[in-house]
Structure formats: C-alpha cells, structure tokens
Design an enzyme around this catalytic site. Structure first.
Site, PDB file in Angstrom:
ATOM      1  N   ALA A   3       0.855  -1.186   0.000  1.00 58.99           N
ATOM      2  CA  ALA A   3       0.000   0.000   0.000  1.00 58.99           C
ATOM      3  C   ALA A   3       0.889   1.233   0.000  1.00 58.99           C
ATOM      4  O   ALA A   3       2.059   1.161   0.388  1.00 58.99           O
ATOM      5  CB  ALA A   3      -0.877  -0.017   1.247  1.00 58.99           C
ATOM      6  N   GLY A  40       0.414  -5.134   0.842  1.00 57.59           N
ATOM      7  CA  GLY A  40      -0.721  -5.165  -0.084  1.00 57.59           C
ATOM      8  C   GLY A  40      -0.333  -5.745  -1.439  1.00 57.59           C
ATOM      9  O   GLY A  40      -1.190  -6.244  -2.167  1.00 57.59           O
ATOM     10  N   GLU A  97      -0.644  -9.390  -0.952  1.00 61.99           N
ATOM     11  CA  GLU A  97      -2.076  -9.689  -0.802  1.00 61.99           C
ATOM     12  C   GLU A  97      -2.776  -9.663  -2.174  1.00 61.99           C
ATOM     13  O   GLU A  97      -3.649 -10.476  -2.450  1.00 61.99           O
ATOM     14  CB  GLU A  97      -2.725  -8.679   0.151  1.00 61.99           C
ATOM     15  N   GLU A 146       3.810  -5.481   7.342  1.00 61.45           N
ATOM     16  CA  GLU A 146       2.954  -4.450   7.957  1.00 61.45           C
ATOM     17  C   GLU A 146       3.265  -4.198   9.418  1.00 61.45           C
ATOM     18  O   GLU A 146       3.211  -3.057   9.883  1.00 61.45           O
ATOM     19  CB  GLU A 146       1.476  -4.838   7.814  1.00 61.45           C
TER      20      GLU A 146
HETATM   21  N1  3HC Z   1       4.530   3.586   0.134  1.00 61.57           N
HETATM   22  C1  3HC Z   1       4.977   4.822  -0.146  1.00 61.57           C
HETATM   23  N2  3HC Z   1       6.265   5.076  -0.428  1.00 61.57           N
HETATM   24  C2  3HC Z   1       7.122   4.047  -0.416  1.00 61.57           C
HETATM   25  C3  3HC Z   1       6.718   2.743  -0.110  1.00 61.57           C
HETATM   26  C4  3HC Z   1       5.346   2.513   0.157  1.00 61.57           C
HETATM   27  N3  3HC Z   1       4.875   1.306   0.410  1.00 61.57           N
HETATM   28  N4  3HC Z   1       7.790   1.936  -0.172  1.00 61.57           N
HETATM   29  C5  3HC Z   1       8.833   2.719  -0.490  1.00 61.57           C
HETATM   30  N5  3HC Z   1       8.423   3.994  -0.636  1.00 61.57           N
HETATM   31  C6  3HC Z   1       9.238   5.145  -1.053  1.00 61.57           C
HETATM   32  C7  3HC Z   1      10.282   5.504  -0.016  1.00 61.57           C
HETATM   33  O1  3HC Z   1       9.759   6.386   0.946  1.00 61.57           O
HETATM   34  C8  3HC Z   1      11.349   6.146  -0.869  1.00 61.57           C
HETATM   35  O2  3HC Z   1      10.909   7.445  -1.146  1.00 61.57           O
HETATM   36  P1  3HC Z   1      11.995   8.626  -1.342  1.00 61.57           P
HETATM   37  O3  3HC Z   1      12.867   8.196  -2.468  1.00 61.57           O
HETATM   38  O4  3HC Z   1      11.163   9.817  -1.611  1.00 61.57           O
HETATM   39  O5  3HC Z   1      12.726   8.717  -0.046  1.00 61.57           O
HETATM   40  C9  3HC Z   1      11.267   5.358  -2.178  1.00 61.57           C
HETATM   41  O6  3HC Z   1       9.975   4.748  -2.180  1.00 61.57           O
HETATM   42  C10 3HC Z   1      12.303   4.274  -2.320  1.00 61.57           C
HETATM   43  O7  3HC Z   1      12.263   3.455  -1.126  1.00 61.57           O
HETATM   44  P2  3HC Z   1      13.586   2.866  -0.479  1.00 61.57           P
HETATM   45  O8  3HC Z   1      14.601   3.937  -0.406  1.00 61.57           O
HETATM   46  O9  3HC Z   1      13.182   2.174   0.749  1.00 61.57           O
HETATM   47  O10 3HC Z   1      14.032   1.849  -1.622  1.00 61.57           O
HETATM   48  P3  3HC Z   1      14.766   0.460  -1.458  1.00 61.57           P
HETATM   49  O11 3HC Z   1      15.021  -0.019  -2.836  1.00 61.57           O
HETATM   50  O12 3HC Z   1      15.887   0.555  -0.491  1.00 61.57           O
HETATM   51  O13 3HC Z   1      13.683  -0.517  -0.770  1.00 61.57           O
HETATM   52  C11 3HC Z   1      11.547  -1.536  -0.471  1.00 61.57           C
HETATM   53  C12 3HC Z   1      12.516  -0.853  -1.450  1.00 61.57           C
HETATM   54  C13 3HC Z   1      12.143  -2.870  -0.011  1.00 61.57           C
HETATM   55  C14 3HC Z   1      10.260  -1.774  -1.196  1.00 61.57           C
HETATM   56  C15 3HC Z   1      11.337  -0.621   0.764  1.00 61.57           C
HETATM   57  O14 3HC Z   1      11.036   0.670   0.302  1.00 61.57           O
HETATM   58  C16 3HC Z   1      10.224  -1.048   1.656  1.00 61.57           C
HETATM   59  O15 3HC Z   1      10.400  -1.933   2.447  1.00 61.57           O
HETATM   60  N6  3HC Z   1       9.060  -0.390   1.554  1.00 61.57           N
HETATM   61  C17 3HC Z   1       7.948  -0.610   2.429  1.00 61.57           C
HETATM   62  C18 3HC Z   1       7.214  -1.850   2.067  1.00 61.57           C
HETATM   63  C19 3HC Z   1       6.043  -2.044   2.987  1.00 61.57           C
HETATM   64  O16 3HC Z   1       6.106  -1.820   4.173  1.00 61.57           O
HETATM   65  N7  3HC Z   1       4.916  -2.463   2.417  1.00 61.57           N
HETATM   66  C20 3HC Z   1       3.722  -2.653   3.168  1.00 61.57           C
HETATM   67  C21 3HC Z   1       2.934  -1.402   3.202  1.00 61.57           C
HETATM   68  S1  3HC Z   1       1.541  -1.520   4.256  1.00 61.57           S
HETATM   69  C22 3HC Z   1       0.407  -2.395   3.369  1.00 61.57           C
HETATM   70  O17 3HC Z   1       0.675  -2.822   2.293  1.00 61.57           O
HETATM   71  C23 3HC Z   1      -0.918  -2.559   4.030  1.00 61.57           C
HETATM   72  C24 3HC Z   1      -1.759  -3.564   3.354  1.00 61.57           C
HETATM   73  O18 3HC Z   1      -1.808  -4.718   4.127  1.00 61.57           O
HETATM   74  C25 3HC Z   1      -3.135  -3.065   3.119  1.00 61.57           C
END
Ligand code: 3HC
Ligand code: NAI
Length: 711
Positions: free
Chosen positions: A63, A107, A110, A130
């Site tokens: 997400a 997500g 999912e 999450e």
């Molecule tokens: N939403 C919004 N922005 C995100 C994001 C996300 N899910 N994931 C990464 N970004 C953004 C970062 O803030 C960063 O932004 P910036 O360049 O402006 O600072 C950019 O994307 C690049 O991210 P990273 O620097 O972290 O890039 P990496 O290549 O090092 O890592 C990644 C990539 C492994 C995907 C890492 O970004 C990550 O772990 N992201 C979070 C993933 C996550 O937590 N997903 C679950 C979200 S909650 C969800 O899905 C709820 C659902 O159950 C409904």
C-alpha cells in the site's frame, strides 16, 4: 484507464503492468487501473488469461504508506478499495497470474494472493511487513496466507514481518513456479507462457479464500499462535501489532473466511489509528528522509571506496574493520605493537566464530570476510586506501599526531575519517594539509552490529566527502545521519543529560534498579544504570574530568558515578558498578551502592525521598528532548526526525515510541514544557527550557511541523 497501469496483450494473455515508480506502491489510481484491466480483459475474447506484473524493478511493494496519514487524519479517499480489486482478481473467470520480481510486500503480496497463481524470479522476495509499520495485513492477507502456506508460516510472516525468498515461498505453496532467469523480460515471458498453459488446461482455478487443506485444526493453530505470542512478547517487546497479527491469523482457522476478513478489518483499523503505528510510520519515513541533505543534492559526485585502512584494533577499530570486510571491502588494520594487533585480531576472529555458531554467517562467508582483513603494524598499503579511519584512544594530542602521520601517507583524495566520540573534528582536521577531506565517522559499539553511523561534518569538510560518507553508510549496511561538530555530536550530547539525570534521581532516593525498570517498561532496551555499567562508568568520569567547562561553578554536579569509580566499581568490566555482577553477568542490587548514595545525599544536603515513577520517566526522557531541541535550534541536526533515527538505531530507544522528539510530539509539547518548567523550578540550571521548545509549545506546534517547514 489510470496512467499508473498499462495494458497489453501478448500471445492471448492480457498483461496488466503497474507503473508507479519507484516501488509500484498501490497509490490512488493503481487499484482503479488493475480493476479496469481485469474488467477489460474479461470482456476481450482474444484474451484467455491475465498476468499482473510490476514495471521497472519490482512487483507491488505494498500500500502507499503516505495514504495512511490521510486516513487517520480523516481525509476522504476516492476509488475502489484494494480488497475489491483482490476479490475481482480471485473471481475472474479467466485465470489470473501474479508475476513477481523485486519485492511483493504487504498489499502487493495480498494482491498476488488474490490471483489464482503466482510465479516469481528466484531473486524475488515476498513478505507481509505491515507489523513493522505498527499495523497488520489489511487486505485479507491474514486470511488467505494461512490457507496457502499453513498457519505456522503465515504467523511467522505476519507477526515478524521479515521477507522470505522465492524458493522459501515456493516450498510453502505461496509461489507456484520459480521462473528461470534474472530480469523483467524473462519473468514476463515465463509468466505469459505459464498463464497460457493454465488457460489451455481449463478450470476451475484455485481461489485461496476457498482452500482449507493446509489450515489444520483450531487446536494445532492455538498451539502455534501461543508459541508465537511468547516469542514476540520477547523480541518485539511493547509492540501491539505483532500480537494483533497473530490474533488475526488465528481467525483464519476459527472463523469462516467471510467473518475472518471482517475481524481482520477491525483489527487493522484499531492498529492503524494507534500511536504506535504513527510512530513506526514516522520511523520508516525518517529513515529515508535522513539521506536528504539540502546543500548536498543527490547528484553530488561520490568518491569510490574500494579499499579501507583502519588505525587502532581496539574495541572500535576491530568492529569497524569487520563492517568493511562484511561489505566486501578489503581493509588494513594497523596497531602500534604486535601484541595489541594480535589481541585485536583474536577478538575479530572470535566474533566471526560466534556469528558462525549462531548461524548468522556460514563458515565460508566468515573465512572470506576474515581474508579481507590485513593486520599490520606498519604503514604499508595505506597509500592505496580510498579511506583511512582513525580509531585510536580518545586523546586530542594523540589524534593530532596520528592525523599528521595519515596526512603524510594517504593518497590525495582519500577520505580521512575519525571515529572520535567527543573531540572536535575541526581541530583534528586542522593539523592536516587537507581539512576538506576530513570527516567524523562515529560508529557505535559493537561497530559491526550497531546500525547507526553519525557522520560529523567539519567546518571545511567537502560536499563530496559528505555524499561519499552517506553512500558508504548504506554500503556498510548502516544508517548514516549527518550531524554537526559539537561536543558529543548529537547522540552523546543528549545522552549526557539523560545519564546525569539518572544519577541525580539515584542521589535523591530512587533505587537504581527502579530507574532502570521504568525505562525498560517504557520500552528501552536497557535502563541508564545498566547502560552505564556496560559502557564503563570510568568513561563518564573521564569526560567530567577532561571537560570541566561542562559543569560551570554553582551547577549541580552528579557525584554518584565518580564515587563508584573511586571504589573501583567501573561497571561490568570490574564485576561491579551500579550493580554487582555474577559470573554469568547476572545483575544484583548491592547495598554498598545504597550506602554511597546515602552518604552523598547527607554530605550534599540532598533530600532523599520517594520519587514517583512518572517523575523518573519524565526527567529521563525530557532531558533528552530538551537537549534535542537545543541541538536543533543550534543547527547541529538537520531535522528532529534525524535525532529520532539516532536514538532508534544507536541507543535502543523503543521503535514504537518513534524516537524522543516524536514521543514529545505525541505527548504534546505544551505538556512537555510544563514538566520541564516544573523541573526547572525544583532543580534549577540544567532544566532551563530550550527556547525552541518554548516557541513550538507556545504556538501549539510540534517538532514534526518544524521539520516540515524546513523541507
Ligand atoms: N509507500 C509509499 N512510499 C514508499 C513505499 C510505500 N509502500 N515503499 C517505499 N516507498 C518510497 C520511499 O519512501 C522512498 O521514497 P523517497 O525516495 O522519496 O525517499 C522510495 O519509495 C524508495 O524506497 P527505499 O529507499 O526504501 O528503496 P529500497 O530499494 O531501499 O527498498 C523496499 C525498497 C524494499 C520496497 C522498501 O522501500 C520497503 O520496504 N518499503 C515498504 C514496504 C512495505 O512496508 N509495504 C507494506 C505497506 S503496508 C500495506 O501494504 C498494508 C496492506 O496490508 C493493506
Ligand atoms: P580502545 O582502547 O579499545 O582501542 C584503541 C586502540 O588504539 C588500542 O588498541 C591502541 O593500542 C590503539 N592505538 C593507540 N595509538 C595508536 C596508533 N598511533 N596507531 C594505531 N593504533 C593505536 O578504544 P576504543 O574504545 O576502540 O576507542 C577508540 C576511539 O573510538 C576513541 O576515540 C573513542 O572515543 C571512540 N569511540 C568509542 C566507543 C566505545 O564504545 N568504545 C564508541 C564510539 C567511539
């Protein structure tokens, strides 16, 4: 059609490509686009199957985390929810296939679970991270994942949040085929071929929501969930989401799917609106924000770091050398005597052996890393190093002498870093002919383990040296935080009043073990007394001796630790400090410490009283906050969120509190200021409120808002 999603048809297979760089998050427009794609391909007679894939470097990484703040602040969102999209993929009469490369997280995974099949490149990772954001999977992941992978795997993934490899996912039924190859093109070709084959074989196509062959009995699930609860209470102490995630997964076994997803939605909402989730999301974005330095833009060239040299093979030098070796960078380590060198190398070897024993490294990996470390007592090879890191004793005269020597041998353009914890980087740089190349790299002990690296910018440090250091931090798998050159930099400058206050509290009658347990209950990895014993009480004593200006005349001076040191109680290393330590390092209270405290109180006229728990907590945490506010207004940290990162990664501050500055925001700065003023009235000088705290509290503002105003 949304411009974040592209449609194409290849060999009778409809391809839905999510194109929302950098990580294909499910931002507004993406769910709509996927939904429209499934609809369009469903009606297209030339299409027999549907592939969902991510453009660029990854599948959907989850997400859009930025959206969560909008939800909790009550902003209206338009467009279909993710769960509508997932149900549509699952109910599609034409088979749907998720093609995964990069990361399918949250997500994203999912959405893939809504597809009838999943294929992945071997390099792909999947996960439900999450909980790391203080929430649980909220798009049916807690209900579909156990149906695909079994309760045990689903609990592990949803409660701990760590990613797993494609091979692991295949073994657990999450992925149906691992596609040969390494790139997007190969994945797409493999997925299209797979989908066409499935379509040719006819239906019905498996729906994860209807599967139950891996679910097991409620009794078996209860046992798995109870064991997982015990584990997360220990390793994610104080965090709510991991326990909630386990509850949700257990519902997959105890409730029908339709009721399970309702329960998941309730728990998801509860977590999303929690302060813990806000704190962890703050930590997520702060960790990324910290890399942004206004006057050192992303395009700033960096100097390649292909080899390193370290001076000093003591506690820090050894750990620093290991950090380089672990990142695959060959490193020389120099000592003054063969004896000191042998001792340092023996410690390094022991550390690698321990990592192998614990299963962190394979024996081959450890051997390879060890082979990258060259131990020496001379300067040979230093002229070829791209970076020289000094980690000799904390003494200015010695550091200056050593830097003059480094200046004489290092090649032009090499980065010259000092690991000093308190001394002025400018003064050290001043003895070299190239102060622009000198910078502080303040590692934390043990340097091969702790993730924080304070990068201390001197007055003359060149911008490309700053950029190189920030990039190098990532290569070393550290979180680099740029700080200014003041006494103790950011972390230790704040830690100083924190530990001073701990001593004052003890002198006023709070039991040391109680002070520790209050911070432990707050969520800290350790209380201030235990930390002092671990680091050595003589460290603070020496600082107080060497920097008497820190305690101007007329100010209250902490006396307890100096008195303990006089008794030879330096902490764990002498078997006694604030506590007496057993052979197994067990901590025991010691009446001798109580006697010391009572004596100090009597001699100094300090009233001994029953200090209440809230006062202990507030005096410790607000000592950090008040100093943090001063550091901000003096410009030694760029943002309050940088300070939070320093405390989360270097000082064991509880992640679910978001860091000291974020914690103060959640309490409300007006309330924090009120307490600081109370303490000022009662204890004087050290509690003068920081002007920035007064200003923000007066405006009803926050440190977070102060940061945003500076973006
Ligand atoms: N939403 C919004 N922005 C995100 C994001 C996300 N899910 N994931 C990464 N970004 C953004 C970062 O803030 C960063 O932004 P910036 O360049 O402006 O600072 C950019 O994307 C690049 O991210 P990273 O620097 O972290 O890039 P990496 O290549 O090092 O890592 C990644 C990539 C492994 C995907 C890492 O970004 C990550 O772990 N992201 C979070 C993933 C996550 O937590 N997903 C679950 C979200 S909650 C969800 O899905 C709820 C659902 O159950 C409904
Ligand atoms: P240490 O005493 O364990 O090691 C210092 C080593 O430097 C000794 O082995 C000594 O023989 C060697 N040395 C002295 N002069 C030398 C020279 N001219 N050339 C090569 N080697 C020389 O000290 P520690 O704890 O490793 O500290 C080193 C530096 O790191 C200090 O500046 C300290 O303030 C800083 N630091 C220490 C932290 C800690 O927790 N110990 C944390 C962060 C920084």
């Amino acid at each position: 059609m949304s411009n974040l999603v592209r449609l194409s048809v290849e060999g009778g297979v409809g391809v839905i490509t999510v194109d929302n760089p950098p990580v294909n998050a499910l931002s507004p427009g993406v769910p709509d686009g996927i939904l429209a794609g499934v609809g369009q391909f469903g009606e297209d007679d030339s299409v027999n199957a549907i592939v969902l894939i991510g453009g660029g470097r990854t599948f959907i990484a989850g997400a859009d985390i930025k959206e969560f703040g909008k939800i909790t602040s009550g902003q209206k969102r338009s467009g279909p929810g993710l769960t509508t999209v997932i149900e549509r993929l699952e109910n599609s009469p034409k088979p749907t296939v998720a093609a995964i490369h990069g990361t399918a997280f949250g997500g994203g995974l999912e959405t893939a679970q809504g597809c009838h099949y999943r294929v992945a490149l071997a390099s792909a990772q999947v996960g439900q991270p999450e909980v790391k954001l203080g929430i649980i999977p909220g798009a049916h992941g807690t209900q579909r994942l156990p149906r695909l992978a079994g309760v045990e795997k689903a609990v592990e993934m949803c409660a701990l949040g760590d990613p797993i490899s494609a091979a692991d996912a295949f073994d657990h039924g999450i992925v149906d085929r691992v596609i040969e190859g390494s790139g997007y093109e190969e994945l797409l070709a493999g997925a299209v071929e797979f989908a066409a084959g499935i379509a040719a074989g006819g239906g019905p196509h498996p729906k994860a929501s209807e599967r139950d062959e891996r679910l097991g009995t409620p009794e078996a699930a209860a046992a798995i969930c109870d064991a997982a609860r015990t584990k997360v209470r220990r390793i994610r102490r104080g965090q709510m989401a991991p326990l909630k995630a386990i509850d949700a997964v257990q519902c997959a076994v105890t409730l029908p799917f339709a009721d399970g997803i309702k329960r998941e939605a309730e728990i998801f909402q509860e977590c999303l609106f929690s302060t813990q989730s806000k704190a962890l999301i703050h930590a997520f974005f702060s960790e990324r924000q910290v890399r942004k330095i206004p006057d050192v833009p992303k395009q700033t060239p960096t100097r390649p770091i292909r080899s390193a040299a370290v001076l000093g093979a003591g506690t820090m030098g050894g750990g620093i050398a290991m950090s380089y070796a672990n990142a695959g960078i060959p490193v020389r380590i120099k000592e003054v005597t063969q004896q000191a060198l042998d001792k340092g190398m023996a410690t390094i070897r022991k550390n690698y052996e321990r990592s192998v024993k614990r299963g962190r490294f394979t024996p081959e990996f450890a051997e390879q890393r060890l082979a990258l470390i060259t131990a020496q007592t001379g300067w040979e090879g230093f002229e070829g190093a791209d970076i020289v890191v000094e980690a000799v004793f904390e003494n200015m005269a010695l550091k200056k002498e050593v830097f003059q020597q480094i200046d004489g041998v290092a090649r032009s353009g090499a980065v010259l870093a000092t690991n000093t914890s308190t001394l002025s980087v400018d003064e050290i740089a001043s003895v070299t002919s190239r102060p622009q190349d000198v910078i502080g790299h303040h590692f934390f002990s043990p340097a091969n383990v702790m993730r924080l690296l304070e990068i201390v910018r001197g007055r003359e440090t060149a911008k490309d040296v700053v950029a190189t250091s920030m990039a190098l931090a990532r290569t070393l798998r550290k979180v680099g935080v740029l700080v200014g050159n003041c006494h103790g930099f950011v972390g230790n400058r704040m830690f100083h009043p924190y530990r001073r206050e701990a001593q004052f509290l003890a002198e006023e009658g709070a039991k040391p073990s109680r002070i520790d347990s209050i911070m432990y209950e707050f969520g800290a990895a350790m209380g201030p007394m235990a930390v002092g014993d671990l680091a050595g009480l003589d460290v603070g004593m020496r600082v107080r001796k060497e920097a008497p200006h820190l305690y101007p005349p007329g100010t209250r001076r902490p006396l307890a630790e100096d008195a303990l040191c006089e008794l030879g109680r330096y902490g764990q290393k002498t078997g006694a400090g604030w506590y007496r330590y057993g052979e197994d390092r067990s901590r025991n209270e010691d009446p001798e410490v109580d006697a010391v405290l009572q004596r100090i109180a009597a001699e100094e006229g300090i009233e001994q009283r029953d200090v209440d728990d809230n006062e202990i907590r507030d005096r410790l945490v607000y000592a950090l906050v008040n100093e943090g506010a001063r550091i901000l207004e003096e410009g030694y940290a760029l943002r309050s969120s940088d300070i939070d990162i320093i405390y989360l990664y270097g000082y064991g501050f509880p992640p679910q509190r978001g860091g000291p500055m974020f914690y103060a925001d959640t309490v409300g700065l007006a309330s924090v200021l009120e307490r600081v003023k109370e303490f000022h009235a009662a204890h004087g000088h050290w509690w003068r409120p920081a002007p920035l705290l007064e200003e923000l509290a007066g405006q009803g503002s926050t440190f977070g808002a102060w940061d945003r105003a500076r973006l």
